[in-house]
Enzyme design. Structure first.
Site, PDB file in Angstrom:
ATOM      1  N   ASN A 153       0.646  -1.247  -0.022  1.00 22.69           N
ATOM      2  CA  ASN A 153       0.164   0.047  -0.054  1.00 22.69           C
ATOM      3  C   ASN A 153       0.835   1.378  -0.047  1.00 22.69           C
ATOM      4  OD1 ASN A 153       0.769  -0.552   2.253  1.00 22.69           O
ATOM      5  ND2 ASN A 153      -1.209   0.200   3.394  1.00 22.69           N
ATOM      6  N   LYS A 176      12.173  -7.939   2.314  1.00 25.11           N
ATOM      7  CA  LYS A 176      11.135  -8.459   1.207  1.00 25.11           C
ATOM      8  C   LYS A 176      10.014  -7.478   1.011  1.00 25.11           C
ATOM      9  CE  LYS A 176       7.759 -10.874   1.131  1.00 25.11           C
ATOM     10  NZ  LYS A 176       6.752 -10.089   0.010  1.00 25.11           N
ATOM     11  N   PRO A 178       7.061  -5.965  -1.376  1.00 25.82           N
ATOM     12  CA  PRO A 178       5.780  -6.465  -2.132  1.00 25.82           C
ATOM     13  C   PRO A 178       6.154  -6.781  -3.509  1.00 25.82           C
ATOM     14  CG  PRO A 178       5.425  -4.214  -1.616  1.00 25.82           C
ATOM     15  CD  PRO A 178       6.993  -4.345  -1.100  1.00 25.82           C
ATOM     16  N   GLY A 229       1.617  -5.670   7.684  1.00 27.19           N
ATOM     17  CA  GLY A 229       0.464  -6.398   6.801  1.00 27.19           C
ATOM     18  C   GLY A 229      -0.769  -6.587   7.384  1.00 27.19           C
ATOM     19  N   GLU A 251       3.348  -4.592  12.839  1.00 27.09           N
ATOM     20  CA  GLU A 251       2.209  -3.437  12.461  1.00 27.09           C
ATOM     21  C   GLU A 251       1.366  -3.954  11.527  1.00 27.09           C
ATOM     22  OE1 GLU A 251       2.380  -0.454  13.416  1.00 27.09           O
ATOM     23  OE2 GLU A 251       4.404   0.077  14.107  1.00 27.09           O
ATOM     24  N   LEU A 252       0.077  -4.079  12.287  1.00 23.77           N
ATOM     25  CA  LEU A 252      -0.968  -4.941  11.373  1.00 23.77           C
ATOM     26  C   LEU A 252      -2.167  -3.866  11.076  1.00 23.77           C
ATOM     27  CD1 LEU A 252      -0.426  -8.138  13.660  1.00 23.77           C
ATOM     28  CD2 LEU A 252       0.679  -7.427  11.414  1.00 23.77           C
ATOM     29  N   CYS A 285      -3.847   1.487   6.643  1.00 19.16           N
ATOM     30  CA  CYS A 285      -4.302   0.711   7.798  1.00 19.16           C
ATOM     31  C   CYS A 285      -4.766   1.683   8.848  1.00 19.16           C
ATOM     32  CB  CYS A 285      -2.845   0.190   8.630  1.00 19.16           C
ATOM     33  SG  CYS A 285      -1.451   1.085   8.693  1.00 19.16           S
ATOM     34  N   GLU A 382     -11.401  -5.278   8.657  1.00 19.52           N
ATOM     35  CA  GLU A 382     -10.877  -4.261   7.770  1.00 19.52           C
ATOM     36  C   GLU A 382     -11.129  -4.117   6.465  1.00 19.52           C
ATOM     37  OE1 GLU A 382      -6.601  -4.427   7.858  1.00 19.52           O
ATOM     38  OE2 GLU A 382      -6.455  -2.155   7.878  1.00 19.52           O
TER      39      GLU A 382
END
Ligand code: NAD
Length: 478
Positions: A153, A176, A178, A229, A251-252, A285, A382
């Site tokens: 995002n 890593k 996206p 993610g 960080e979700l 998020c 979400e």
């Protein structure tokens, strides 16, 4: 204008396609046409990245913080100098309007500058000793090589938050980034490399996400894991990291409530909220999703906000008139359709939007829902898209109870002119971040992080640097 090509991994200071021959297609979300092929890392490439990060850490931790800061500041300057090229790549692969891409890259530069400075302030402390001649010290040391996993995002800032903080602390990193949006992270990695970051200190890999995380996290070389993610993937990676006793930052997702009280200027507040809701097509998020509107302003707010959403120009991110681009991938279209259909079946009403636009690319209408019961999936999961759900409340306590009832706890917002109400809701909202009367969070200098299922740890602020350091106690006599 830059083209979209030469996608590669970056291992031990060199761009490489690796030897596996495995790859995936990168699609342009405004057409779903193939932009380029992305080479994948398999075990041999991951082993090389691990060895490089091991070597890079030994080199970089010896570089003093003032020299590290100079390199990071130069990387930030290169990001600013290359903003147009990287922004073009970012919009091509992710879809967001070009102006948002530029803002994101400039934010990446600011984050890098801020961590460059903060690294110089990684002070330890002296603790008074009980015995004569003893000196008790706490020394802050870099934790070691990091495995970072960043999402699509904000392909630039989400990666930079990990890379800049890790490097400022003296760590090396394998990141890593996206697979859907690999070009802009490559542009950013080039800035760090060209600024003088030694070989091995930053390594960039792409591939099958589960294969990579399941190989890197257990490696004894990796000492810290940072993931941004979804909640389910975060829980999986946190348990993997726990099995191997690795420090983690998670960080979700979130499902941010916004409480709007009777005393606000409805026109001004709803205008601000339309802009915030449609930013990055709602794939944020901390995007406001559950709007709790007090009784007296409910009708006017819904009407004004709905007008604003209706008049938001949706289009190709490269078109200067576009205010909202396509969704980043077809999975988001399916998610929007499924959640909206479920809400309608349970009595929810669509005030505007609700549908995919056309049949080319991932365009979706800015959507406003009303009368959605709390049992609808979209009130609990979400949405991660351009959907706002309008709910009515009478008393503050009732709004707070509904705002806090989900397992998420990332961001919450409130709008009121009354100081007492502002203090009460700021204290009562159960989330890692609360802003009152504006949406100003996610700045380099402030902590960004959640509670409950939204994760733990912070990126940004002095907490964001400490996440990459360990406190070592040294006691010396004589
Ligand atoms: P997803 O859950 O499949 O993936 C989310 C991210 O995790 C992606 O970047 C993906 O590459 C990565 N990932 C997936 N499995 C992994 C694994 N085993 N190891 C390492 N990385 C892995 O979902 P998606 O369809 O890509 O994204 C949709 C959902 O993800 C959204 O609903 C949202 O909740 C969440 N998301 C959150 C953020 C955020 O900023 N917190 C960013 C992007 C996506």
């Amino acid at each position: 204008m830059s083209t979209y090509e030469n996608l590669s991994l970056f291992i031990d200071g060199k761009m490489t396609s690796g030897d596996s021959g495995a790859s995936s297609d990168v699609l342009n979300p405004s057409t779903n046409a193939v932009l380029a092929k992305l080479p994948h890392a398999k075990k041999p490439e991951l082993d090389r990245a691990l060895a490089a990060a091991d070597k890079g850490f030994k080199v970089w931790k010896q570089v003093n913080v003032f020299e590290r800061a100079k390199v990071l500041r130069k990387a930030a300057d290169l990001m600013r100098a290359r903003v147009d090229d990287i922004a073009h790549v970012l919009t091509l692969e992710q879809g967001k309007p070009l102006m948002e891409s530029k803002v994101e890259i400039l934010a990446g530069a600011d984050i890098t500058d801020w961590f460059a400075d903060e690294g110089r302030r990684a002070y330890g402390r002296i603790i008074p000793a009980r015995a004569d001649g003893v000196r008790n010290m706490v020394i802050m040391e870099p934790v070691g090589p990091v495995a970072g996993f960043s999402p699509w995002n904000f392909p630039v800032t989400q990666a930079v938050r990990k890379i800049a903080a890790a490097l400022a602390a003296g760590c090396s990193i394998i990141v890593k980034c996206p697979e859907e949006t690999p070009g802009s992270p490559i542009g950013i990695i080039r800035c760090f490399h060209d600024a003088g970051v030694p070989d091995g200190v930053i390594n960039l890999v792409y591939g099958v996400p589960a294969e990579i995380s399941e190989y890197l996290i257990p490696s004894p070389i990796i000492r810290k894991v940072s993931f941004t993610g979804s909640v389910p993937v975060g829980k999986h990676l946190a348990s993997l990291a726990a099995q191997h006793m690795k420090r983690t930052t998670m960080e979700l997702g979130g499902h941010a409530p916004v409480l709007v009280f009777n005393d606000v200027d409805v026109e001004a507040v709803s205008k601000m909220m339309v802009a915030t809701k449609t930013r990055n097509a709602g794939q944020v998020c901390v995007s406001p999703t559950r709007f709790f509107l007090q009784d007296k302003i409910y009708d006017k707010f819904v009407a004004t906000f709905t007008d604003g959403m209706k008049s938001t120009k949706v289009g190709d991110g490269l078109d200067p008139a576009t205010r909202m681009g396509p969704l980043a991938n077809p999975r988001r279209i399916t998610a929007m359709q499924t959640l909206i259909q479920d809400a309608q079946e349970k009595g929810g009403k669509v005030q505007t939007g609700g549908k995919r636009i056309g049949n080319q690319g991932n365009y979706f209408e800015p959507t406003v829902l009303t009368d959605v019961p709390d049992s609808a999936r979209i009130m609990n999961e979400e949405p991660f898209g351009p959907v706002a759900i309008m709910c009515r409340f009478k008393e503050t306590d009732e709004a707070l109870e509904r705002a806090n009832k989900l397992p998420y706890g990332l961001a919450s917002y409130a709008f009121t002119k009354d100081g007492k109400t502002a203090t009460k809701v700021a204290d009562a909202l159960d989330s890692g971040m609360v802003t009152i009367n504006h949406f100003g969070l996610a700045l380099p200098e402030v902590p960004f992080g959640g509670t409950k299922d939204s994760g733990y740890g912070h990126e940004g602020g002095l907490e964001g640097l400490n996440a990459y350091m360990v406190a070592k106690f040294v006691s010396q006599m004589g």
